[in-house]
Design a protein around this motif. Structure first.
Motif, PDB file in Angstrom:
ATOM      1  N   ARG A 147       0.854  -1.186   0.000  1.00  0.00           N
ATOM      2  CA  ARG A 147       0.000   0.000   0.000  1.00  0.00           C
ATOM      3  C   ARG A 147       0.886   1.232   0.000  1.00  0.00           C
ATOM      4  O   ARG A 147       1.830   1.331   0.790  1.00  0.00           O
ATOM      5  CB  ARG A 147      -0.900   0.025   1.220  1.00  0.00           C
ATOM      6  CG  ARG A 147      -1.908   1.149   1.193  1.00  0.00           C
ATOM      7  CD  ARG A 147      -2.839   1.073   2.408  1.00  0.00           C
ATOM      8  NE  ARG A 147      -3.933   1.998   2.309  1.00  0.00           N
ATOM      9  CZ  ARG A 147      -3.843   3.300   2.529  1.00  0.00           C
ATOM     10  NH1 ARG A 147      -2.685   3.837   2.847  1.00  0.00           N
ATOM     11  NH2 ARG A 147      -4.899   4.083   2.429  1.00  0.00           N
ATOM     12  N   VAL A 197      -2.097   3.329  -4.189  1.00  0.00           N
ATOM     13  CA  VAL A 197      -1.754   2.145  -4.977  1.00  0.00           C
ATOM     14  C   VAL A 197      -1.634   0.990  -3.988  1.00  0.00           C
ATOM     15  O   VAL A 197      -0.900   1.101  -3.005  1.00  0.00           O
ATOM     16  CB  VAL A 197      -0.427   2.344  -5.739  1.00  0.00           C
ATOM     17  CG1 VAL A 197      -0.051   1.077  -6.485  1.00  0.00           C
ATOM     18  CG2 VAL A 197      -0.532   3.510  -6.700  1.00  0.00           C
ATOM     19  N   GLU A 217      -5.476  -8.574  -6.200  1.00  0.00           N
ATOM     20  CA  GLU A 217      -5.964  -7.466  -7.002  1.00  0.00           C
ATOM     21  C   GLU A 217      -5.028  -6.272  -6.874  1.00  0.00           C
ATOM     22  O   GLU A 217      -4.541  -5.963  -5.793  1.00  0.00           O
ATOM     23  CB  GLU A 217      -7.364  -7.089  -6.519  1.00  0.00           C
ATOM     24  CG  GLU A 217      -8.073  -6.107  -7.380  1.00  0.00           C
ATOM     25  CD  GLU A 217      -9.505  -5.925  -6.927  1.00  0.00           C
ATOM     26  OE1 GLU A 217     -10.400  -6.381  -7.656  1.00  0.00           O
ATOM     27  OE2 GLU A 217      -9.717  -5.331  -5.857  1.00  0.00           O
ATOM     28  N   ARG A 240      -4.851  -2.306  -7.131  1.00  0.00           N
ATOM     29  CA  ARG A 240      -5.689  -1.106  -7.107  1.00  0.00           C
ATOM     30  C   ARG A 240      -4.782   0.101  -7.277  1.00  0.00           C
ATOM     31  O   ARG A 240      -3.785   0.231  -6.579  1.00  0.00           O
ATOM     32  CB  ARG A 240      -6.438  -0.981  -5.784  1.00  0.00           C
ATOM     33  CG  ARG A 240      -7.489  -2.023  -5.593  1.00  0.00           C
ATOM     34  CD  ARG A 240      -8.316  -1.751  -4.331  1.00  0.00           C
ATOM     35  NE  ARG A 240      -9.481  -2.585  -4.316  1.00  0.00           N
ATOM     36  CZ  ARG A 240     -10.628  -2.289  -4.917  1.00  0.00           C
ATOM     37  NH1 ARG A 240     -10.751  -1.163  -5.568  1.00  0.00           N
ATOM     38  NH2 ARG A 240     -11.649  -3.107  -4.866  1.00  0.00           N
ATOM     39  N   ALA A 241      -5.149   0.967  -8.204  1.00  0.00           N
ATOM     40  CA  ALA A 241      -4.421   2.213  -8.429  1.00  0.00           C
ATOM     41  C   ALA A 241      -5.451   3.324  -8.544  1.00  0.00           C
ATOM     42  O   ALA A 241      -6.146   3.439  -9.562  1.00  0.00           O
ATOM     43  CB  ALA A 241      -3.573   2.116  -9.690  1.00  0.00           C
ATOM     44  N   ARG A 270      -8.913   4.737  -8.231  1.00  0.00           N
ATOM     45  CA  ARG A 270     -10.224   4.079  -8.227  1.00  0.00           C
ATOM     46  C   ARG A 270     -10.277   2.860  -9.130  1.00  0.00           C
ATOM     47  O   ARG A 270     -11.254   2.111  -9.117  1.00  0.00           O
ATOM     48  CB  ARG A 270     -11.300   5.079  -8.650  1.00  0.00           C
ATOM     49  CG  ARG A 270     -11.530   6.158  -7.599  1.00  0.00           C
ATOM     50  CD  ARG A 270     -12.637   7.078  -7.981  1.00  0.00           C
ATOM     51  NE  ARG A 270     -12.177   7.940  -9.071  1.00  0.00           N
ATOM     52  CZ  ARG A 270     -12.938   8.808  -9.691  1.00  0.00           C
ATOM     53  NH1 ARG A 270     -14.190   8.924  -9.370  1.00  0.00           N
ATOM     54  NH2 ARG A 270     -12.446   9.558 -10.662  1.00  0.00           N
ATOM     55  N   ALA A 271      -9.236   2.649  -9.936  1.00  0.00           N
ATOM     56  CA  ALA A 271      -9.205   1.516 -10.854  1.00  0.00           C
ATOM     57  C   ALA A 271      -8.668   0.273 -10.150  1.00  0.00           C
ATOM     58  O   ALA A 271      -7.855   0.374  -9.235  1.00  0.00           O
ATOM     59  CB  ALA A 271      -8.337   1.847 -12.061  1.00  0.00           C
ATOM     60  N   HIS A 272      -9.105  -0.885 -10.585  1.00  0.00           N
ATOM     61  CA  HIS A 272      -8.587  -2.141 -10.019  1.00  0.00           C
ATOM     62  C   HIS A 272      -8.644  -3.220 -11.090  1.00  0.00           C
ATOM     63  O   HIS A 272      -9.463  -3.179 -12.010  1.00  0.00           O
ATOM     64  CB  HIS A 272      -9.375  -2.557  -8.772  1.00  0.00           C
ATOM     65  CG  HIS A 272     -10.842  -2.712  -9.023  1.00  0.00           C
ATOM     66  ND1 HIS A 272     -11.412  -3.908  -9.354  1.00  0.00           N
ATOM     67  CD2 HIS A 272     -11.845  -1.805  -9.004  1.00  0.00           C
ATOM     68  CE1 HIS A 272     -12.716  -3.739  -9.527  1.00  0.00           C
ATOM     69  NE2 HIS A 272     -13.007  -2.469  -9.325  1.00  0.00           N
ATOM     70  N   ASP A 288      -7.607  -7.669 -11.571  1.00  0.00           N
ATOM     71  CA  ASP A 288      -7.115  -8.925 -11.008  1.00  0.00           C
ATOM     72  C   ASP A 288      -5.703  -9.181 -11.533  1.00  0.00           C
ATOM     73  O   ASP A 288      -5.432  -8.954 -12.713  1.00  0.00           O
ATOM     74  CB  ASP A 288      -8.050 -10.065 -11.405  1.00  0.00           C
ATOM     75  CG  ASP A 288      -7.847 -11.293 -10.554  1.00  0.00           C
ATOM     76  OD1 ASP A 288      -6.706 -11.794 -10.518  1.00  0.00           O
ATOM     77  OD2 ASP A 288      -8.808 -11.736  -9.929  1.00  0.00           O
ATOM     78  N   TRP A 319      -0.571  -1.015 -17.719  1.00  0.00           N
ATOM     79  CA  TRP A 319      -0.804  -0.044 -16.653  1.00  0.00           C
ATOM     80  C   TRP A 319       0.529   0.608 -16.351  1.00  0.00           C
ATOM     81  O   TRP A 319       1.531  -0.086 -16.140  1.00  0.00           O
ATOM     82  CB  TRP A 319      -1.351  -0.723 -15.408  1.00  0.00           C
ATOM     83  CG  TRP A 319      -2.824  -0.989 -15.464  1.00  0.00           C
ATOM     84  CD1 TRP A 319      -3.574  -1.293 -16.557  1.00  0.00           C
ATOM     85  CD2 TRP A 319      -3.719  -0.968 -14.364  1.00  0.00           C
ATOM     86  NE1 TRP A 319      -4.874  -1.473 -16.206  1.00  0.00           N
ATOM     87  CE2 TRP A 319      -5.000  -1.274 -14.872  1.00  0.00           C
ATOM     88  CE3 TRP A 319      -3.577  -0.734 -13.018  1.00  0.00           C
ATOM     89  CZ2 TRP A 319      -6.124  -1.335 -14.054  1.00  0.00           C
ATOM     90  CZ3 TRP A 319      -4.695  -0.803 -12.209  1.00  0.00           C
ATOM     91  CH2 TRP A 319      -5.965  -1.099 -12.730  1.00  0.00           C
TER      92      TRP A 319
END
Length: 167
Positions: A19, A73, A79, A81-82, A84-86, A88, A141
């Motif tokens: 995180r 991030v 998963e 997460r960056a 609001r996007a996520h 798998d 990404w």
């Protein structure tokens, strides 16, 4: 069924996550703090004490909003997460770490317009993670990170954990 759910939760609890908050750089915070004396100057003709209070409140509010709005991030529970996007991790390829001149190139001339990006100024490292999903029009990404090696390692760890069959 219950035993499987508990063992899966226990395995996820043991899996270390990653995180990182992509907070604003020091220069951006200083620039936001400059709003305080400007607001105080506007209210000076009304009352000097009120001007100081308003100026202080504007400065604190501007800095607090910048810090609170900073994207996070995280790699957790298989998963990535960056902001609001996520996605798998099974849809991700091998992460590539870029620092220094390589990172400048990855953020600039080497940036694929079809890729999804979370880029922040003042953060040097960049991790480029290609997508392996053929149905996704996004090619990769591109994520800014202060610790790009740790982010890439966390994605690889999550991919290994996800691909390992559970008992």
């Amino acid at each position: 069924m219950q035993k499987t759910a508990r063992s899966t939760r226990a395995a996820n609890a043991r899996t270390p996550g990653y995180r990182e908050r992509l907070g604003p750089s020091l220069w951006i915070l200083v620039a936001a703090a400059v709003a305080a004396p400007m607001a105080a100057l506007v209210f000076t003709p009304v009352d000097a004490t009120a001007a100081l209070l308003v100026g202080g409140a504007v400065g604190v509010l501007a800095i607090a909003l910048l810090v609170a709005a900073a994207p996070v991030v995280a790699v957790r529970d298989g998963e990535l997460r960056a902001g609001r996007a996520h996605i798998d991790v099974r849809h991700l390829g091998d992460p590539q770490v870029h620092v220094g001149d390589d990172a400048r190139h990855a953020r600039g001339a080497g940036l694929d317009p079809r890729s999804w990006h979370l880029i922040r100024g003042g953060i040097d490292g960049v991790v480029v993670i290609p997508l392996t999903d053929p149905d996704d029009p996004t090619t990769a990404w591109v994520i800014s990170s202060r610790t790009p090696d740790r982010l890439a390692a966390a994605v690889r760890q999550a991919q290994a954990t996800r691909s390992t069959p559970s008992r």
